[in-house]
Design a protein around this motif. Structure first.
Motif, PDB file in Angstrom:
ATOM      1  N   ILE A   1      39.091  32.975 -14.184  1.00 36.95           N
ATOM      2  CA  ILE A   1      38.092  32.026 -13.660  1.00 36.95           C
ATOM      3  C   ILE A   1      36.691  32.527 -13.985  1.00 36.95           C
ATOM      4  O   ILE A   1      35.815  31.739 -14.380  1.00 36.95           O
ATOM      5  CB  ILE A   1      38.302  31.827 -12.150  1.00 36.95           C
ATOM      6  CG1 ILE A   1      39.655  31.127 -11.899  1.00 36.95           C
ATOM      7  CG2 ILE A   1      37.161  31.028 -11.547  1.00 36.95           C
ATOM      8  CD1 ILE A   1      40.048  31.049 -10.438  1.00 36.95           C
ATOM      9  N   ARG A   2      36.473  33.842 -13.835  1.00 35.98           N
ATOM     10  CA  ARG A   2      35.156  34.387 -14.179  1.00 35.98           C
ATOM     11  C   ARG A   2      34.853  34.201 -15.669  1.00 35.98           C
ATOM     12  O   ARG A   2      33.688  34.077 -16.064  1.00 35.98           O
ATOM     13  CB  ARG A   2      35.095  35.879 -13.813  1.00 35.98           C
ATOM     14  CG  ARG A   2      34.820  36.133 -12.337  1.00 35.98           C
ATOM     15  CD  ARG A   2      34.500  37.597 -12.055  1.00 35.98           C
ATOM     16  NE  ARG A   2      35.675  38.448 -12.254  1.00 35.98           N
ATOM     17  CZ  ARG A   2      36.523  38.729 -11.291  1.00 35.98           C
ATOM     18  NH1 ARG A   2      36.368  38.204 -10.074  1.00 35.98           N
ATOM     19  NH2 ARG A   2      37.560  39.509 -11.528  1.00 35.98           N
ATOM     20  N   ASP A   3      35.907  34.158 -16.488  1.00 33.41           N
ATOM     21  CA  ASP A   3      35.708  33.973 -17.929  1.00 33.41           C
ATOM     22  C   ASP A   3      35.648  32.499 -18.331  1.00 33.41           C
ATOM     23  O   ASP A   3      35.655  32.169 -19.524  1.00 33.41           O
ATOM     24  CB  ASP A   3      36.835  34.650 -18.710  1.00 33.41           C
ATOM     25  CG  ASP A   3      36.731  36.179 -18.646  1.00 33.41           C
ATOM     26  OD1 ASP A   3      35.601  36.676 -18.473  1.00 33.41           O
ATOM     27  OD2 ASP A   3      37.771  36.854 -18.790  1.00 33.41           O
ATOM     28  N   GLY A   4      35.621  31.608 -17.342  1.00 34.47           N
ATOM     29  CA  GLY A   4      35.394  30.188 -17.643  1.00 34.47           C
ATOM     30  C   GLY A   4      36.610  29.306 -17.629  1.00 34.47           C
ATOM     31  O   GLY A   4      36.523  28.119 -17.983  1.00 34.47           O
ATOM     32  N   VAL A   5      37.781  29.805 -17.228  1.00 31.74           N
ATOM     33  CA  VAL A   5      38.984  28.960 -17.189  1.00 31.74           C
ATOM     34  C   VAL A   5      39.024  28.228 -15.852  1.00 31.74           C
ATOM     35  O   VAL A   5      38.859  28.852 -14.801  1.00 31.74           O
ATOM     36  CB  VAL A   5      40.247  29.818 -17.365  1.00 31.74           C
ATOM     37  CG1 VAL A   5      41.501  28.945 -17.262  1.00 31.74           C
ATOM     38  CG2 VAL A   5      40.207  30.561 -18.689  1.00 31.74           C
ATOM     39  N   PRO A   6      39.233  26.908 -15.856  1.00 34.92           N
ATOM     40  CA  PRO A   6      39.291  26.177 -14.584  1.00 34.92           C
ATOM     41  C   PRO A   6      40.440  26.673 -13.717  1.00 34.92           C
ATOM     42  O   PRO A   6      41.554  26.919 -14.211  1.00 34.92           O
ATOM     43  CB  PRO A   6      39.529  24.721 -15.025  1.00 34.92           C
ATOM     44  CG  PRO A   6      39.094  24.668 -16.455  1.00 34.92           C
ATOM     45  CD  PRO A   6      39.356  26.008 -17.029  1.00 34.92           C
ATOM     46  N   ALA A   7      40.201  26.803 -12.436  1.00 32.37           N
ATOM     47  CA  ALA A   7      41.209  27.315 -11.512  1.00 32.37           C
ATOM     48  C   ALA A   7      42.437  26.424 -11.450  1.00 32.37           C
ATOM     49  O   ALA A   7      43.574  26.904 -11.316  1.00 32.37           O
ATOM     50  CB  ALA A   7      40.599  27.474 -10.120  1.00 32.37           C
ATOM     51  N   ASN A   8      42.235  25.077 -11.571  1.00 32.23           N
ATOM     52  CA  ASN A   8      43.379  24.162 -11.449  1.00 32.23           C
ATOM     53  C   ASN A   8      44.283  24.183 -12.676  1.00 32.23           C
ATOM     54  O   ASN A   8      45.329  23.534 -12.707  1.00 32.23           O
ATOM     55  CB  ASN A   8      42.911  22.735 -11.161  1.00 32.23           C
ATOM     56  CG  ASN A   8      41.978  22.202 -12.252  1.00 32.23           C
ATOM     57  OD1 ASN A   8      41.737  22.865 -13.256  1.00 32.23           O
ATOM     58  ND2 ASN A   8      41.450  21.015 -12.029  1.00 32.23           N
ATOM     59  N   ALA A   9      43.880  24.922 -13.733  1.00 30.04           N
ATOM     60  CA  ALA A   9      44.723  25.031 -14.917  1.00 30.04           C
ATOM     61  C   ALA A   9      45.629  26.251 -14.860  1.00 30.04           C
ATOM     62  O   ALA A   9      46.431  26.479 -15.762  1.00 30.04           O
ATOM     63  CB  ALA A   9      43.845  25.098 -16.178  1.00 30.04           C
ATOM     64  N   ILE A  10      45.514  27.044 -13.791  1.00 30.94           N
ATOM     65  CA  ILE A  10      46.219  28.319 -13.721  1.00 30.94           C
ATOM     66  C   ILE A  10      47.289  28.255 -12.642  1.00 30.94           C
ATOM     67  O   ILE A  10      47.015  27.894 -11.493  1.00 30.94           O
ATOM     68  CB  ILE A  10      45.232  29.476 -13.430  1.00 30.94           C
ATOM     69  CG1 ILE A  10      44.099  29.494 -14.471  1.00 30.94           C
ATOM     70  CG2 ILE A  10      45.964  30.807 -13.418  1.00 30.94           C
ATOM     71  CD1 ILE A  10      42.970  30.447 -14.121  1.00 30.94           C
ATOM     72  N   ASP A  11      48.524  28.607 -13.028  1.00 31.86           N
ATOM     73  CA  ASP A  11      49.633  28.746 -12.077  1.00 31.86           C
ATOM     74  C   ASP A  11      50.011  30.227 -12.001  1.00 31.86           C
ATOM     75  O   ASP A  11      50.162  30.874 -13.045  1.00 31.86           O
ATOM     76  CB  ASP A  11      50.861  27.950 -12.532  1.00 31.86           C
ATOM     77  CG  ASP A  11      50.617  26.457 -12.498  1.00 31.86           C
ATOM     78  OD1 ASP A  11      49.773  26.014 -11.699  1.00 31.86           O
ATOM     79  OD2 ASP A  11      51.256  25.728 -13.307  1.00 31.86           O
ATOM     80  N   ILE A  12      50.149  30.769 -10.764  1.00 30.32           N
ATOM     81  CA  ILE A  12      50.499  32.183 -10.634  1.00 30.32           C
ATOM     82  C   ILE A  12      51.843  32.333  -9.948  1.00 30.32           C
ATOM     83  O   ILE A  12      52.243  31.497  -9.141  1.00 30.32           O
ATOM     84  CB  ILE A  12      49.421  32.968  -9.871  1.00 30.32           C
ATOM     85  CG1 ILE A  12      49.343  32.509  -8.403  1.00 30.32           C
ATOM     86  CG2 ILE A  12      48.065  32.863 -10.554  1.00 30.32           C
ATOM     87  CD1 ILE A  12      48.497  33.433  -7.550  1.00 30.32           C
ATOM     88  N   HIS A  13      52.562  33.423 -10.348  1.00 36.07           N
ATOM     89  CA  HIS A  13      53.850  33.737  -9.755  1.00 36.07           C
ATOM     90  C   HIS A  13      53.973  35.255  -9.662  1.00 36.07           C
ATOM     91  O   HIS A  13      53.463  35.980 -10.515  1.00 36.07           O
ATOM     92  CB  HIS A  13      55.007  33.200 -10.608  1.00 36.07           C
ATOM     93  CG  HIS A  13      54.952  31.722 -10.852  1.00 36.07           C
ATOM     94  ND1 HIS A  13      55.398  30.803  -9.927  1.00 36.07           N
ATOM     95  CD2 HIS A  13      54.460  31.011 -11.908  1.00 36.07           C
ATOM     96  CE1 HIS A  13      55.227  29.588 -10.418  1.00 36.07           C
ATOM     97  NE2 HIS A  13      54.635  29.687 -11.619  1.00 36.07           N
ATOM     98  N   GLY A  14      54.663  35.740  -8.638  1.00 33.63           N
ATOM     99  CA  GLY A  14      54.979  37.151  -8.512  1.00 33.63           C
ATOM    100  C   GLY A  14      56.479  37.347  -8.486  1.00 33.63           C
ATOM    101  O   GLY A  14      57.180  36.714  -7.699  1.00 33.63           O
TER     102      GLY A  14
END
Length: 372
Positions: free
Chosen positions: A332-345
């Motif tokens: 996000i700090r590098d300019g990627v929209p947050a809603n385009a990112i899916d996270i998993h652990g």
């Protein structure tokens, strides 16, 4: 004058401008035609003719006539054609050689010829019109028959000519074929033919009537030349258009393979190293240059843990999620929209390098950034 006029008419028909593709015949065809037959003057030679002495000669002048033919042939697809033809000619004789001398009657010829013709493909000269000029020659045999032909003389004597004979015949042909629109294989033809005939001497009979009585003689004729101007129809059977070329196979574009970036962590840590930040920055930059619909961020740990047993597995699951959250925040700090990112652990699941239990493996302590 009649010969020049007819020749001009045939030439104009062959030159008439029309549009679209000409047919070169491949395979069998039939041809039918009819037209005007103009016979050149003939010289007749008569023996034992009491009307004019022992022998005499005279010129026979022909008037209007007609001709008709039918042929069956084969085209070789390269312009060359061969055909067998049946031919019929008719001509009137009606002239005065000096009043009241008068000759009237008619004659006819019939037989067969073999013709060799060549169609000229104008497309090879850059001319794309539905007209095919052609030339040809032929040879065969024709029978000549004089219907009773009567000559009356001023002294009251009468000669009657008749009989049938046969001889070698030949012809030269020049014309053009015009494609009939929307009827594949059908063509209208316009052509000029010169047909020459030879005769066996003495084969015609001459009967003379005079006050002195009845007498018989014989006659022969010089070469006979027929000038013919013909319109016809020609149909080629094998004119199915060539099958269209196969449609080009459209190969769907291969799906763009997902691009994966690996970010590694120190043992039991979720903060990013300087090298890890560089890799995240590369992934963020790449997402702006390729068609990316989704960015998947998956966190993992090795199977060692600060706490052993199930408690350690639960701890590692949470650690993998924190590592994924750290990478997302950096994206996000590098300019990627947050809603385009899916996270998993995924904790200890799906190790990059298989190991024994409770093993510290640096390559398994990672986050995968996957650009879809």
């Amino acid at each position: 004058m009649r010969l020049r006029t007819a020749l001009l008419a045939t030439t104009l028909m062959a030159a008439a401008p029309v549009a679209a593709n000409a047919t070169i015949i491949t395979g069998p065809y039939v041809d039918l035609g009819a037209g005007y037959n103009l016979v050149q003057n003939q010289h007749g030679h008569f023996a034992n003719n009491p009307t004019a002495g022992m022998s005499s000669s005279s010129q026979y002048r022909h008037k209007d006539g007609y001709t008709g033919f039918g042929s069956f042939g084969w085209g070789f697809g390269n312009g060359l054609r061969v055909e067998v033809e049946g031919l019929y000619n008719y001509s009137q004789l009606n002239h005065r050689s000096g009043a009241p001398n008068h000759t009237s009657g008619s004659d006819q010829s019939y037989g067969g010829l073999v013709n060799v013709l060549y169609d000229i493909d104008l497309k090879q000269f850059g001319i794309d019109v539905p007209v095919t000029p052609f030339v040809g020659v032929g040879a065969g045999y024709l029978w000549q028959h004089y219907n009773p032909t009567t000559t009356t003389y001023m002294n009251g004597n009468v000669n009657r000519l008749g009989g049938t004979t046969g001889g070698f015949a030949y012809q030269g042909i020049a014309g053009a074929a015009f494609d009939v629109p929307n009827v594949p294989g059908l063509q209208i033809t316009a052509q000029y033919r010169m047909v020459g005939q030879t005769f066996n001497n003495g084969s015609f009979t001459m009967t003379s009537y005079s006050p002195a009585g009845l007498s018989r003689g014989n006659a022969n004729f010089d070469h006979r030349f027929n000038h013919q101007f013909i319109l016809g129809l020609r149909y080629a059977f094998d004119t199915a258009p060539p099958p269209p070329p196969p449609a080009p196979v459209v190969v769907p574009p291969a799906p763009t393979p997902a691009r994966t970036y690996l970010v590694f962590f120190d043992w039991d840590r979720s903060d990013l190293t300087a090298r890890a930040r560089e890799i995240v920055a590369e992934a963020a930059q790449a997402s702006t240059h390729v068609q990316t619909t989704r960015i998947e961020v998956n966190g993992y740990t090795d199977n060692s843990a600060a706490h052993p047993g199930p408690r350690g597995q639960k701890y590692n699951l949470g650690l993998s999620e924190r590592r994924a959250q750290s990478v997302k925040a950096e994206l996000i700090r590098d300019g990627v929209p947050a809603n385009a990112i899916d996270i998993h652990g995924y904790g200890e699941a799906h190790p990059l390098v298989p190991t024994g239990p409770n093993t510290r493996e640096p390559q398994n302590r990672r986050v995968e950034i996957i650009l879809h």
